[in-house]
Design a protein around this motif. Structure first.
Motif, PDB file in Angstrom:
ATOM      1  N   LEU A 264      11.899 -13.483  50.833  1.00  0.00           N
ATOM      2  CA  LEU A 264      13.087 -14.311  51.058  1.00  0.00           C
ATOM      3  C   LEU A 264      14.351 -13.461  50.991  1.00  0.00           C
ATOM      4  O   LEU A 264      15.289 -13.650  51.764  1.00  0.00           O
ATOM      5  CB  LEU A 264      13.136 -15.412  49.989  1.00  0.00           C
ATOM      6  N   LYS A 265      14.351 -12.504  50.078  1.00  0.00           N
ATOM      7  CA  LYS A 265      15.542 -11.675  49.897  1.00  0.00           C
ATOM      8  C   LYS A 265      15.583 -10.464  50.827  1.00  0.00           C
ATOM      9  O   LYS A 265      16.490  -9.631  50.737  1.00  0.00           O
ATOM     10  CB  LYS A 265      15.655 -11.252  48.438  1.00  0.00           C
TER      11      LYS A 265
ATOM     12  N   SER B 174      16.965 -12.382  60.560  1.00  0.00           N
ATOM     13  CA  SER B 174      16.100 -13.101  59.607  1.00  0.00           C
ATOM     14  C   SER B 174      15.078 -13.999  60.299  1.00  0.00           C
ATOM     15  O   SER B 174      15.182 -14.278  61.497  1.00  0.00           O
ATOM     16  CB  SER B 174      16.974 -13.912  58.659  1.00  0.00           C
TER      17      SER B 174
ATOM     18  N   ASN C 263      10.590 -16.717  56.934  1.00  0.00           N
ATOM     19  CA  ASN C 263      10.274 -16.320  55.557  1.00  0.00           C
ATOM     20  C   ASN C 263      11.504 -15.887  54.771  1.00  0.00           C
ATOM     21  O   ASN C 263      11.421 -15.650  53.576  1.00  0.00           O
ATOM     22  CB  ASN C 263       9.263 -15.174  55.544  1.00  0.00           C
ATOM     23  N   GLY C 264      12.622 -15.743  55.478  1.00  0.00           N
ATOM     24  CA  GLY C 264      13.840 -15.363  54.763  1.00  0.00           C
ATOM     25  C   GLY C 264      14.608 -14.260  55.452  1.00  0.00           C
ATOM     26  O   GLY C 264      14.493 -14.055  56.665  1.00  0.00           O
TER      27      GLY C 264
ATOM     28  N   LYS D 270      19.506 -20.031  49.401  1.00  0.00           N
ATOM     29  CA  LYS D 270      18.251 -19.762  48.692  1.00  0.00           C
ATOM     30  C   LYS D 270      17.997 -18.283  48.444  1.00  0.00           C
ATOM     31  O   LYS D 270      17.319 -17.905  47.503  1.00  0.00           O
ATOM     32  CB  LYS D 270      17.068 -20.382  49.443  1.00  0.00           C
ATOM     33  N   SER D 271      18.533 -17.435  49.301  1.00  0.00           N
ATOM     34  CA  SER D 271      18.340 -16.003  49.081  1.00  0.00           C
ATOM     35  C   SER D 271      19.426 -15.446  48.165  1.00  0.00           C
ATOM     36  O   SER D 271      19.555 -14.243  48.007  1.00  0.00           O
ATOM     37  CB  SER D 271      18.317 -15.260  50.421  1.00  0.00           C
TER      38      SER D 271
ATOM     39  N   LEU E  27      12.238 -23.122  53.516  1.00  0.00           N
ATOM     40  CA  LEU E  27      13.370 -22.994  54.414  1.00  0.00           C
ATOM     41  C   LEU E  27      13.148 -23.946  55.582  1.00  0.00           C
ATOM     42  O   LEU E  27      12.005 -24.211  55.956  1.00  0.00           O
ATOM     43  CB  LEU E  27      13.440 -21.568  54.983  1.00  0.00           C
TER      44      LEU E  27
ATOM     45  N   LEU F 280      19.083 -20.575  54.055  1.00  0.00           N
ATOM     46  CA  LEU F 280      18.748 -19.179  53.811  1.00  0.00           C
ATOM     47  C   LEU F 280      19.833 -18.504  52.971  1.00  0.00           C
ATOM     48  O   LEU F 280      19.533 -17.796  52.001  1.00  0.00           O
ATOM     49  CB  LEU F 280      18.588 -18.478  55.165  1.00  0.00           C
TER      50      LEU F 280
END
Lengths: 493, 493
Positions: free
Chosen positions: B356-357, B288, B291-292, B25-26, B8, B22
């Motif tokens: 991340l999620k 956030s 790291n996510g 990617k999440s 990220l 974010l």
């Protein structure tokens, strides 16, 4: 008002007008200021919400997730799948501009400087935009199956519209799944047809036939279309839900390939499946009568309506007390009730109104009932009444809700049974259509040519080829050519 | 893949790029083939579904029903309410045609013979079509209040779009209510602002300020706009929800009158209120980190992720058994979990992916944990880990979910507190905006002129006039004119 409520058109005399009246007077929906688009009123929408909740749960239990894709689809996307374009890109709402401006004549006008380079189509169905998206989501067999559903509005510019049955804009769900093998995709398409069958029969109390469509009646872009078909009270069929095996057509059109376990590239296999607010039309047409809606308890927003009958405040207070004891227990049992204590309307008016709105059970309580600790309980499905002791009222209601649900289904099933015929000649076929419409089981030679001729001459179409074929040597009613099984014909909505 | 997940952009270096990365990617959402329209992916949509379910319940508890109105609005409707047309009819998607045809050059083209007599606007908001409909629904004081909500998609042709925060199409709910008196309508508008406040704080873990908008920032057609405003981690404000008192403007524009108890005709009083998929943007930006995502447990689709660590089948079998015992208990407690037993990925990859999620709690179990009857439990909010005995794991998880929910809220509240300033001069005001952005409490002379000048020079706007005013004599930071209370300024999304 009380009079107006009862003034539905007679179902036997003018079914079509009876239906329209009923939808509007029972507060389900009405036409809007926009041609062909409806307003779904709160009472109608609350039934649709129940349908959504049950179906959504079933989709999730079968492994599907919801997602959301754009309302608009670039025009060029429709040209990518050859048969799809014919079926869907014709009667569509086209967005050509993205700005308005003040007009010199007053009011506003479209700004000619804000023309889109490529026109956007308001989605009539989402295969194209979704498969365009799937191209980036699917790389390997590990990404499969991809099981996605979308709840959305769609637009098809229908010329003749009818509330719920055929509207320019309607609400629906569309499942779009991707699979590694033909077998998996075919199994998915069949599975979802059975999910629809289960929902129709066990919640809508609507018996349905399951089968496949003839090539002619298939979804544009499908290689096989599974469907559920129901019979309405006027003897016409209504396609209630469809589930399509799309082969590799959309994967090829949008170049969606995956690496299989042997590390070889293959095109992905697809399905799509949907039901819409058309289900509301089926629900209304299958069960209702000249007094109004008849709702199956499982989908009724109000399952029990309670009406007080009193002459003075003192009586009302006592009744209120008894009602409160009852409703507390109903709440505990998750039974949906409403206490209609409006003082502006008389009981007779209320009875007619809740009959019109199809509430399965009506409880009435007057001073005598209060003294005797009883309730007058009336069933909407068969319009019978009885007096029940307060001691057993809750369990009685619970049982009755189940009984009504089953009875409505059985009644519709009996109707279908007595309105399903066999025809062995074209003369017989035509006579049935004219005198006692319903499903007709007849032999057909399997050609689109014959199918089209029968449709031209009778307006009847092949509703489905039964899932479980009963093999029987016979001759096509139209061409006389040999046939190995009967298919189901009917006039339809 | 494992590497990519961690890549990220740094939140401190490039907040805007970090946000976009974010979201994509999440797996929350991505841009679509249609400019400005997004695809909400299953993981993102499942958070939105949770938001919808909670809000919908709150709307129903406060007496509202859902309904559905057309997607399209006739162009002329927008001209009926003078200020509304300026605010909404400009950047809109315009449907001009209803048919396509095969093109001679191949492909398809718009059929020039299928031009609509009056263009249709894809709804940017539904006041006009709804008040046109209400005219037929409201006759008497007995029809009021009319409390209706709609869940729908809307389109505003924004030029600069960002996933969730500002998209051409977005999903939202819009409440539209009608009342007999000004007081009732005003009370409704305030009530719904508080419903939004409650939702933001207690479910999204997002502290919000409540207040009213200045005249300049009001909704087009409103007489008062109530709002909730949140502070993001880059010190910018985000308007998270608005609730409008519309006076009799729409009733007059669409001629909606009712007979009051004295049998006199009066115009109806109106409110409208809405929140949208923008809430997703607020949720992401407020909590956030590098790291996510950091999701509050109440909205997390997965609250507990379980990762097995093993070297051989024998170890895995034992672990599976222990996991099965655990998940059975989690199910009973309605705790949402997922067992990530993919054999295609290593534990480190899985850890990074679920971080991340934004999954609130991660459990890991290896052979030693199995022997010792323990679990390794990690918190997403503060990234700490500890070892917990299997005997107390369930109650520990229950408590931890609550603790994380509260901690995320407290963290955001602390951030807001340390980023809320007072400015008494325009110099001070500008310095704060440049060096340590956040909410700025400052005196303002109450004129639109000053407000616009401050915006021109600093890009900061009045976010709200606090609901609870703290009276304090002061001077406007810009004009030096006297002022009786401070208002809240900030740069905003």
């Amino acid at each position: 008002m009380a009079k107006e409520i009862k003034e539905l058109n007679d179902r036997e005399e003018n079914y079509s007008q009876w239906y329209n009246d009923l939808v509007v007077k029972s507060d389900l929906a009405e036409n809007s200021a926009v041609r062909g688009c409806m307003v779904i009123k709160p009472y109608g929408y609350s039934i649709w919400e129940k349908m959504q909740a049950i179906l959504d749960k079933k989709f999730k239990e079968t492994g599907h997730s919801n997602a959301y894709f754009p309302l608009f689809i670039p025009k060029s996307f429709f040209s990518k799948e050859a048969s799809h374009v014919d079926g869907f890109a014709k009667e569509a709402a086209v967005v050509t501009h993205y700005r308005l401006r003040a007009s010199e004549k007053g009011g506003i006008e479209v700004d000619p400087n804000a023309k889109l380079e490529e026109e956007l189509i308001v989605r009539p169905t989402s295969e194209t935009i979704i498969w365009h998206t799937y191209k980036n989501w699917i790389k390997s067999y590990r990404d499969l199956p991809l099981l996605i559903n979308q709840w959305a509005n769609v637009v098809r510019w229908e010329m003749r519209t009818r509330l719920f049955l055929r509207t320019a804009e309607f609400l629906w769900q569309e499942g779009h799944t991707a699979h590694a093998t033909k077998e998996d995709a075919m199994a998915e398409a069949k599975k979802m047809m059975h999910v629809y069958e289960d929902f129709a029969q066990n919640y809508m109390a609507l018996p349905v036939l399951t089968g496949t469509k003839s090539e002619h009646e298939r979804f544009a872009g499908a290689e096989e279309t599974f469907c559920i078909e129901a019979l309405m009270q006027d003897g016409k069929a209504l396609q209630t839900g469809t589930s399509h095996f799309l082969g590799q057509n959309f994967a090829k059109a949008f170049d969606v390939k995956f690496l299989n376990k042997e590390n070889k590239e293959e095109y992905v296999w697809a399905t799509s499946w949907g039901v819409s607010t058309r289900l509301m039309g089926a629900l209304i047409m299958a069960h209702s009568d000249n007094n109004g809606l008849v709702l199956p308890p499982k989908l009724a927003p109000i399952q029990v309506i309670i009406v007080p009958i009193y002459k003075n405040e003192e009586q009302l207070e006592k009744i209120n007390q008894r009602v409160e004891e009852l409703t507390e227990k109903l709440s505990q049992k998750d039974i949906r009730y409403k206490y209609d204590n409006r003082d502006s309307q008389r009981p007779g008016f209320k009875f007619a109104e809740w009959e019109l709105k199809g509430v399965p059970i009506r409880l009435a309580i007057g001073p005598n009932d209060y003294e005797n600790k009883t309730w007058e309980i009336a069933r909407r499905d068969n319009l019978t009444k009885e007096t029940i002791s307060n001691d057993i009222i809750i369990s009685h209601i619970e049982n009755l809700l189940e009984e009504i649900q089953n009875n409505i289904f059985q009644k519709a099933l009996d109707f279908r049974t007595t309105h399903t015929y066999k025809a062995d000649t074209f003369e017989e076929f035509k006579e049935i259509l004219e005198t006692k419409p319903g499903f007709i089981l007849a032999h057909w030679d399997g050609t689109t040519e014959t199918e089209e001729k029968i449709k031209e001459e009778t307006k009847a179409t092949i509703r489905l080829i039964p899932l479980t074929l009963i093999l029987e040597e016979g001759k096509c009613i139209y061409s006389g050519k040999p046939s190995k099984f009967r298919v189901v014909f009917a006039k339809s909505y």
